[in-house]
Design an enzyme around this catalytic site. Structure first.
Site, mmCIF file in Angstrom:
data_model
loop_
_atom_site.group_PDB
_atom_site.id
_atom_site.type_symbol
_atom_site.label_atom_id
_atom_site.label_comp_id
_atom_site.label_asym_id
_atom_site.label_seq_id
_atom_site.Cartn_x
_atom_site.Cartn_y
_atom_site.Cartn_z
ATOM 1 N NE ARG A 125 -3.442 0.375 2.906
ATOM 2 C CZ ARG A 125 -3.646 -0.282 4.050
ATOM 3 N NH1 ARG A 125 -2.847 -0.094 5.067
ATOM 4 N NH2 ARG A 125 -4.645 -1.117 4.167
ATOM 5 C CE1 TYR A 126 0.915 4.125 4.454
ATOM 6 C CE2 TYR A 126 1.089 1.837 5.126
ATOM 7 C CZ TYR A 126 0.539 3.087 5.279
ATOM 8 O OH TYR A 126 -0.386 3.300 6.263
ATOM 9 N NE ARG A 129 5.803 2.390 5.805
ATOM 10 C CZ ARG A 129 5.414 3.504 5.202
ATOM 11 N NH1 ARG A 129 5.921 3.864 4.044
ATOM 12 N NH2 ARG A 129 4.478 4.260 5.747
ATOM 13 C CB CYS A 138 -2.682 -15.965 16.508
ATOM 14 S SG CYS A 138 -2.605 -14.611 15.319
ATOM 15 C CB CYS A 142 -7.028 -10.219 19.561
ATOM 16 S SG CYS A 142 -5.257 -10.411 19.846
ATOM 17 C CB CYS A 145 -8.576 -10.486 14.992
ATOM 18 S SG CYS A 145 -7.402 -10.768 13.642
ATOM 19 N NE ARG A 147 -3.881 -7.919 8.114
ATOM 20 C CZ ARG A 147 -2.899 -7.493 8.884
ATOM 21 N NH1 ARG A 147 -2.337 -8.308 9.739
ATOM 22 N NH2 ARG A 147 -2.475 -6.261 8.777
ATOM 23 C CG ASP A 306 -8.920 -1.497 11.895
ATOM 24 O OD1 ASP A 306 -8.797 -0.267 11.780
ATOM 25 O OD2 ASP A 306 -7.966 -2.297 11.817
ATOM 26 C CG ASP A 343 -4.993 0.938 8.894
ATOM 27 O OD1 ASP A 343 -4.834 1.561 7.815
ATOM 28 O OD2 ASP A 343 -4.310 -0.051 9.211
ATOM 29 C CE LYS A 350 -0.301 0.892 10.519
ATOM 30 N NZ LYS A 350 0.095 0.337 9.206
HETATM 31 C C1 LIG Z 1 0.909 -0.617 8.989
HETATM 32 C C2 LIG Z 1 1.272 -1.022 7.663
HETATM 33 C C3 LIG Z 1 2.580 -0.856 7.201
HETATM 34 C C4 LIG Z 1 3.678 -0.249 8.048
HETATM 35 O O1 LIG Z 1 3.374 1.090 8.321
HETATM 36 P P1 LIG Z 1 4.356 1.970 9.207
HETATM 37 O O2 LIG Z 1 3.608 3.240 9.421
HETATM 38 O O3 LIG Z 1 5.603 2.140 8.416
HETATM 39 O O4 LIG Z 1 4.600 1.219 10.476
HETATM 40 C C5 LIG Z 1 2.863 -1.241 5.921
HETATM 41 N N1 LIG Z 1 1.909 -1.761 5.105
HETATM 42 C C6 LIG Z 1 0.643 -1.906 5.522
HETATM 43 C C7 LIG Z 1 -0.358 -2.448 4.579
HETATM 44 C C8 LIG Z 1 0.275 -1.550 6.814
HETATM 45 O O5 LIG Z 1 -0.987 -1.721 7.226
#
Ligand SMILES: *Cc1c(COP(=O)(O)O)cnc(C)c1O
Length: 456
Positions: A125-126, A129, A138, A142, A145, A147, A306, A343, A350
């Protein structure tokens, strides 16, 4: 009611959590063996009623069909107050009947992770990363959860060929420099599989940082042995985020596990979820962050709950989170303050949410308030010239800044764009046939200030 922390007892000179009568006869060797803990998890009404005085609604939850998977390690179950239905540990793992009842805003995949998934289990998504879901297992489950649509389902678990596809995508995607292993819980994987996965990731040169998100230290501290820590330390820089919601979860067993991880050189963070009846007060959050930093764990995120099925009764208004942040920032060590995030439903990632500290602005001045309500003025420089490198960055011409990347508001700063419009916005507002009240008005429709003044 004030939640009492559990008073540790001494066993062979070491502090331990007292063991409920149900397990008094289990030899220490077994109790301290993570495999024994995993194979003796509690999940039925019968088993749990031997330990806890269950309420009618808990009984209803434990008998309901189709609820999210239930499993609780004996160790974590031993932290439950058997006589207090509001016990914050109990509320996180014992289902209530109301879990089965939907609420208005519930969404199937509230974070739109499926839409961002190029190969099974990867969420990209980002820009730099990815989230890598490596297992659906798990140590305990929880009730809130995020997910729950995939977690706990053995038949949906990721296979070695899924892992290979994930690795292949990462190897071919050089903008990814940070991989976050999650699930499910990566530390429940067979040690050899986890080792192979980390090794494969580390063989990709552009992956700088590997992170693990795990609640195993909390549910199953027995798993954090010297062997595991030594294995993880082979893959530095490796970061680990744990998931503690209430100070009662921080036991001598967890403290020792965290100390081992820290001594293996692993930077530790905590991700908590804001949960009604568990940690929705400034007092509990302050105690939580103080206990975390005493264990060398930096509070990282505090998540708004969520919009997932079964979690409706855990939700709080966002204002509760803002009040908590107001009570933390300035009142305690800066490194003890997490970032409160929502989120974004629909998949925006986020979004940090915080009290406002900028009260007002005028040319050359910013009016601010501090955590006590003291209001002050900061005078800005009047002769500031943007550095050349910063200018290049804004214009998207900086070295290594891919034109195709997600830039967002930075394009408004640079003047490259004037607005960011929702989909369908232009069509909706194209009402006048001529496109302006005068013919000139039509020409004045601008998409950026650069069009207005090309010599800028
Ligand atoms: C939380 C998350 C991350 C990591 O986000 P950071 O803000 O860098 O900790 C990366 N990808 C997804 C899909 C996430 O939900």
């Amino acid at each position: 009611m004030v939640v009492k922390s559990i008073k540790p007892v001494l066993a062979n000179g070491v502090e331990v959590t007292p063991r409920p009568a149900l397990w008094a006869d289990v030899p220490d060797e077994q109790w301290n063996d993570w495999r024994w803990q995993m194979s003796h998890r509690l999940n039925t009404l019968d088993e749990l009623s031997q330990l806890i005085r269950l309420t009618d609604e808990e009984k209803e939850g434990l008998q309901a069909q189709g609820l999210f998977r239930i499993d609780i390690t004996p160790y974590f179950a031993s932290l439950i107050d058997p006589d207090d239905p509001t016990c914050p540990v109990r509320r996180q793992v014992i289902p209530l009947g109301r879990e089965a009842r939907a609420f208005e805003a519930v969404m199937a995949d509230s974070l739109a992770e499926d839409a961002h998934s190029p190969v099974p289990g990867l969420v990209h998504r980002y820009p730099d990363r990815v989230l890598m879901l490596v297992t659906t297992e798990c140590a305990s489950y929880c009730r809130y959860c995020t997910r729950s649509r995939l977690v706990g389902d053995n038949s949906a678990n990721f296979s070695s060929s899924d892992h290979e596809e994930q690795i292949e995508y990462l190897a071919n995607t050089p903008q990814v420099r940070d991989v976050l292993l999650s699930g499910g819980d990566p530390l429940t994987m067979a040690p050899r599989r986890l080792y192979n996965l980390l090794k494969a990731l580390r063989s990709i040169p552009h992956i700088e940082v590997v992170r693990i998100g795990s609640r195993v230290p909390v549910f199953l501290p027995q798993r954090i042995d010297d062997e595991l820590c030594a294995m993880l330390a082979e893959f530095h820089p490796l970061w680990l985020n744990i998931h503690v919601n209430h100070p009662k979860e921080i036991t001598p067993e967890l403290s020792r596990a965290l100390d081992r991880l820290s001594r293996a050189g692993i930077p530790l963070g905590n991700q908590a979820v804001l949960l009604r009846g568990v940690n929705d007060s400034p007092e509990v959050q302050l105690e939580l962050v103080h206990k975390l930093v005493k264990n060398r764990v930096r509070p990282y995120y505090l998540y708004q709950c969520d919009l997932v099925q079964g979690a409706g009764h855990f939700r709080t208004p966002v204002s509760v989170g803002i009040e908590i942040m107001e009570a933390l920032r300035g009142h305690t060590s800066g490194f003890a303050v997490p970032t409160y995030v929502i989120d974004a439903p629909g998949g925006g990632g986020k979004i940090p949410v915080a009290p406002n500290y900028v009260l007002s602005q005028s040319p050359g001045k910013v009016v601010l308030r501090n955590y006590e309500g003291f209001i002050t003025t900061y005078y800005e420089p009047t002769d500031y010239d943007r550095s050349e490198r910063s200018q290049l960055w804004l214009e998207g011409r900086a070295l290594g800044r891919d034109e195709g990347l997600q830039k967002g508001v930075a394009d408004l700063h640079s003047g490259k764009r004037l607005t960011i419009k929702p989909e369908g916005f232009d069509a909706l507002h194209q009402r006048g046939r001529a496109g302006g009240i005068t013919k000139r008005g039509r020409r004045n429709r601008l998409d950026s200030y650069d069009e207005l003044n090309p010599n800028r």
